[in-house]
Write an enzyme that holds these catalytic residues in place. Structure first.
Site, short mmCIF file in Angstrom:
data_model
loop_
_atom_site.label_atom_id
_atom_site.label_comp_id
_atom_site.label_asym_id
_atom_site.label_seq_id
_atom_site.Cartn_x
_atom_site.Cartn_y
_atom_site.Cartn_z
N GLY A 24 19.32 15.69 2.09
CA GLY A 24 19.37 15.37 1.27
C GLY A 24 19.85 16.08 -0.30
N GLN A 98 15.02 22.72 7.73
CA GLN A 98 13.15 22.35 6.88
C GLN A 98 13.40 23.08 5.95
OE1 GLN A 98 10.19 21.95 6.39
NE2 GLN A 98 9.54 24.36 7.40
N THR A 140 19.73 31.78 1.87
CA THR A 140 18.06 31.64 0.19
C THR A 140 17.18 32.39 -0.06
OG1 THR A 140 16.32 30.51 0.09
CG2 THR A 140 16.65 31.46 2.84
N GLU A 142 14.61 32.75 -0.89
CA GLU A 142 13.12 33.24 -0.14
C GLU A 142 13.64 34.27 0.57
OE1 GLU A 142 9.92 31.65 0.06
OE2 GLU A 142 10.71 31.43 -1.97
N TYR A 164 9.67 30.32 6.70
CA TYR A 164 11.45 29.26 6.96
C TYR A 164 12.02 30.68 6.15
CZ TYR A 164 14.04 27.68 3.03
OH TYR A 164 15.43 27.47 2.39
N LYS A 168 15.41 31.67 8.37
CA LYS A 168 16.77 31.57 7.26
C LYS A 168 17.88 33.22 7.27
CE LYS A 168 17.57 27.57 5.57
NZ LYS A 168 18.97 26.47 5.53
N HIS A 194 17.30 25.71 -7.05
CA HIS A 194 17.55 24.77 -8.01
C HIS A 194 17.16 23.20 -8.05
CE1 HIS A 194 20.29 25.54 -4.24
NE2 HIS A 194 20.37 24.69 -3.87
P1 NAP Z 1 16.40 18.86 1.37
O1 NAP Z 1 16.49 17.78 -0.16
O2 NAP Z 1 15.58 19.53 1.75
O3 NAP Z 1 17.72 18.43 2.12
C1 NAP Z 1 17.69 19.11 4.10
C2 NAP Z 1 18.31 17.57 4.69
O4 NAP Z 1 18.07 18.53 5.51
C3 NAP Z 1 18.26 16.86 4.52
O5 NAP Z 1 18.86 15.77 4.50
C4 NAP Z 1 17.22 16.61 5.83
O6 NAP Z 1 17.55 15.28 6.71
C5 NAP Z 1 17.83 17.37 6.95
N1 NAP Z 1 17.68 17.66 8.14
C6 NAP Z 1 16.25 18.14 8.40
N2 NAP Z 1 15.64 18.81 9.81
C7 NAP Z 1 17.50 18.22 10.51
C8 NAP Z 1 17.85 17.64 11.46
N3 NAP Z 1 17.25 18.83 11.93
N4 NAP Z 1 18.86 17.70 11.49
C9 NAP Z 1 19.97 16.96 10.69
N5 NAP Z 1 19.68 17.53 9.57
C10 NAP Z 1 17.84 17.81 9.38
O7 NAP Z 1 17.14 20.54 1.26
P2 NAP Z 1 17.89 20.98 -0.57
O8 NAP Z 1 16.93 21.64 -1.48
O9 NAP Z 1 18.83 19.28 -0.41
O10 NAP Z 1 18.43 22.11 -0.20
C11 NAP Z 1 20.42 22.13 1.11
C12 NAP Z 1 19.57 23.33 1.80
O11 NAP Z 1 19.61 24.62 0.96
C13 NAP Z 1 18.35 23.87 2.80
O12 NAP Z 1 19.33 24.45 3.80
C14 NAP Z 1 17.66 25.00 2.04
O13 NAP Z 1 17.39 25.28 3.17
C15 NAP Z 1 18.60 25.12 0.95
N6 NAP Z 1 18.23 25.79 0.23
C16 NAP Z 1 18.00 24.93 -0.74
C17 NAP Z 1 17.48 25.63 -2.24
C18 NAP Z 1 17.72 25.52 -3.10
O14 NAP Z 1 16.27 25.40 -4.39
N7 NAP Z 1 16.96 23.51 -3.38
C19 NAP Z 1 17.82 26.88 -2.34
C20 NAP Z 1 18.22 27.95 -1.29
C21 NAP Z 1 18.47 27.46 -0.16
P3 NAP Z 1 15.92 14.11 6.25
O15 NAP Z 1 16.60 13.23 4.77
O16 NAP Z 1 15.77 13.05 6.74
O17 NAP Z 1 14.90 14.70 6.67
O1 G4F Z 2 8.63 24.45 -5.29
P1 G4F Z 2 8.86 24.93 -4.79
O2 G4F Z 2 7.77 25.09 -2.85
O3 G4F Z 2 10.17 26.08 -3.55
P2 G4F Z 2 9.88 27.68 -3.45
O4 G4F Z 2 8.57 27.48 -2.00
O5 G4F Z 2 10.29 28.42 -3.76
O6 G4F Z 2 11.15 27.01 -1.41
C1 G4F Z 2 12.47 26.28 -2.49
O7 G4F Z 2 13.44 27.52 -2.95
C2 G4F Z 2 14.22 28.29 -2.55
C3 G4F Z 2 14.87 29.35 -2.32
O8 G4F Z 2 14.78 29.69 -3.34
C4 G4F Z 2 14.38 27.75 -1.18
F1 G4F Z 2 15.06 28.00 0.01
C5 G4F Z 2 13.32 26.33 -0.26
O9 G4F Z 2 14.45 25.39 0.41
C6 G4F Z 2 12.60 25.20 -1.30
O10 G4F Z 2 13.92 24.53 -1.75
O11 G4F Z 2 7.12 26.28 -4.64
C7 G4F Z 2 8.30 27.23 -6.01
C8 G4F Z 2 6.69 28.27 -6.56
C9 G4F Z 2 5.89 28.63 -4.62
O12 G4F Z 2 4.96 30.46 -5.56
C10 G4F Z 2 4.64 27.96 -4.55
O13 G4F Z 2 3.77 28.16 -4.42
O14 G4F Z 2 5.84 27.40 -7.01
C11 G4F Z 2 4.79 27.75 -6.24
N1 G4F Z 2 3.93 26.49 -6.47
C12 G4F Z 2 2.53 26.40 -6.96
N2 G4F Z 2 2.10 25.14 -7.05
C13 G4F Z 2 3.66 24.81 -5.57
C14 G4F Z 2 2.66 24.58 -5.70
N3 G4F Z 2 4.52 24.66 -4.70
C15 G4F Z 2 4.55 23.92 -4.09
N4 G4F Z 2 5.25 22.88 -3.72
N5 G4F Z 2 3.52 22.48 -5.32
C16 G4F Z 2 2.71 23.11 -5.57
O15 G4F Z 2 1.44 22.32 -6.26
#
Ligand code: NAP
Ligand code: G4F
Length: 356
Positions: A24, A98, A140, A142, A164, A168, A194
């Site tokens: 990821g 997920q 998160t 969220e 989700y 979490k 991020h």
């Molecule tokens: P991501 O790009 O969606 O990566 C998620 C990773 O989890 C992928 O490598 C995915 O594998 C793996 N995974 C999913 N199901 C699995 C399973 N059953 N067993 C093993 N691996 C599994 O997410 P990210 O943005 O890097 O985020 C990393 C973590 O931070 C996540 O837990 C997310 O919920 C959390 N988080 C993210 C944000 C953000 O803004 N990015 C903010 C707050 C928290 P595949 O590649 O095979 O799908």
């Molecule tokens: O980019 P998003 O899908 O991110 P969301 O839902 O904030 O979640 C991400 O950040 C979380 C941290 O706060 C993580 F925990 C989570 O794993 C993930 O990385 O959506 C951001 C916003 C939402 O309000 C959504 O309704 O964008 C709005 N949006 C508007 N149009 C859309 C769209 N989101 C998506 N994905 N696609 C659209 O077309």
């Protein structure tokens, strides 16, 4: 790729970090960050029919011989325990999830199995195998959902708004519980959104920047979005993985918010991103009839698709990371303008190359 640790001379044995979710966005950036600091990495991925290591390749760490890739689905408690027992890491970063909010409404049970039970299996394995293993849980923003305070810090009450976020929240509290019950060094990073060039395509920033590039290259005409009014506190993933590491180097395990302290609407992020490609957007209309128009050509290039609205929305998030700043000396370094620029530049180049 197989790495046999017994072939390394003892003095070469550095800290070992196990990272779940290595394929990821954050897993890849964290692996790069830790390899640069002389760690050996056990990178856990789940097997799929198609190889999924492009992010590791992009960061040029796929062939690094201090990175061992291990097949592990974190929903298998026996496999989790075996991997912890076999590799005896000093630090575990549980990033696997997920992670797409929309998908959690479609797949709530799967989401709970991965996001809630996965971390529990790791905590149990640590409790049984070696309580000195340090554990990072990817919590998160969220979890704040329907916000209870205009800016959110470690003391703000949670109000999750999606399967989700609920999943979490279980993981967050079970991590705190193992810290308090068994003295496990278990830290929760409550990270606000991020992003990066390596962000998954379904998330809104990347969906926008890749559409900017496709529209600029003439292979897409319209970008469909959902709720343009939602506000997010967006930072750069490479800054945030450093914060994860700092949490596990601290004296005590704690919960920490990582955020920029600024937020923007989806609408304004779209404006910024198109501007990076030289396209000025003007929005007009309201609700589902709102459109984004290219001011130079008059073309409508952004439209609303109601199917993209969520059953329950998180309208606004704004983080306060004073605690991480004071105790970990961590600060978000990248502005939203810089973030949009780096993402658009990457997409313009990579999409440009793919259509040559
Ligand atoms: P991501 O790009 O969606 O990566 C998620 C990773 O989890 C992928 O490598 C995915 O594998 C793996 N995974 C999913 N199901 C699995 C399973 N059953 N067993 C093993 N691996 C599994 O997410 P990210 O943005 O890097 O985020 C990393 C973590 O931070 C996540 O837990 C997310 O919920 C959390 N988080 C993210 C944000 C953000 O803004 N990015 C903010 C707050 C928290 P595949 O590649 O095979 O799908
Ligand atoms: O980019 P998003 O899908 O991110 P969301 O839902 O904030 O979640 C991400 O950040 C979380 C941290 O706060 C993580 F925990 C989570 O794993 C993930 O990385 O959506 C951001 C916003 C939402 O309000 C959504 O309704 O964008 C709005 N949006 C508007 N149009 C859309 C769209 N989101 C998506 N994905 N696609 C659209 O077309």
């Amino acid at each position: 790729m197989e790495t046999n640790y017994s072939t390394f001379r003892k003095e070469e044995l550095k800290k070992i970090a196990l990272i779940t979710g290595i394929t990821g966005q954050d897993g890849a950036y964290l692996a790069k960050f830790l390899l640069d600091r002389n760690y050996r990495i056990v990178g856990c991925y789940r097997r799929s029919s198609t190889l999924n290591f492009w992010r590791l390749q992009e960061l040029m760490i796929y062939e690094n011989n201090c990175l061992e890739l291990v097949d592990l689905d974190i929903t298998d408690p026996v496999a989790v325990s075996n991997v912890v027992r076999k590799h005896k890491p000093h630090e575990i970063y549980n990033l696997a999830a997920q992670s797409f909010v929309t998908s959690s409404f479609e797949n709530p049970v799967l989401t709970a199995n991965i996001n809630s039970l996965g971390p529990l299996y790791f905590l149990e394995a640590i409790r049984i195998v070696d309580k000195n293993i340090r554990f990072y849980q990817a919590s998160t923003s969220e979890m704040y959902g329907l916000i209870q305070s205009s800016s959110q810090d470690e003391n703000t009450p949670f109000y999750p708004r999606s399967p989700y976020a609920v999943s979490k929240l279980y993981a967050h509290w079970i991590t705190v519980n193992y810290r308090e019950s068994y003295g496990v060094f278990a830290a929760c990073g409550i990270l606000f959104n991020h992003e990066s060039p390596l962000r998954g395509e379904e998330f809104v920033t990347k969906k926008i920047t890749s559409a900017v590039a496709r529209i600029k290259h003439g292979i897409q005409t319209t970008l469909f979005l959902g709720n343009l009014n939602a506000r997010r506190d967006w930072g750069y993933a490479a800054d945030y993985v450093e914060g994860m590491w700092k949490m596990l180097q601290a004296e005590k395990p704690e919960n920490y918010v990582l955020a920029t302290g600024k937020n923007e609407t989806i609408r304004n992020f779209a404006k910024l991103a198109f501007k990076e490609a030289g396209i000025e957007i003007k929005f007009q209309g309201a609700k589902e009839n709102e459109v984004g128009i290219d001011t130079q050509t008059g073309d409508t290039i952004i439209r609303i698709d109601k199917k993209l609205y969520r059953p329950a929305e998180v309208d606004v998030l704004l983080g306060n990371s004073t605690k991480a700043n004071n105790e970990l000396n961590w600060k978000a370094r990248t502005s939203i303008q810089e973030l949009a620029k780096v993402m658009v530049e990457y997409d313009l180049q990579s999409i440009g190359q793919s259509i040559k």
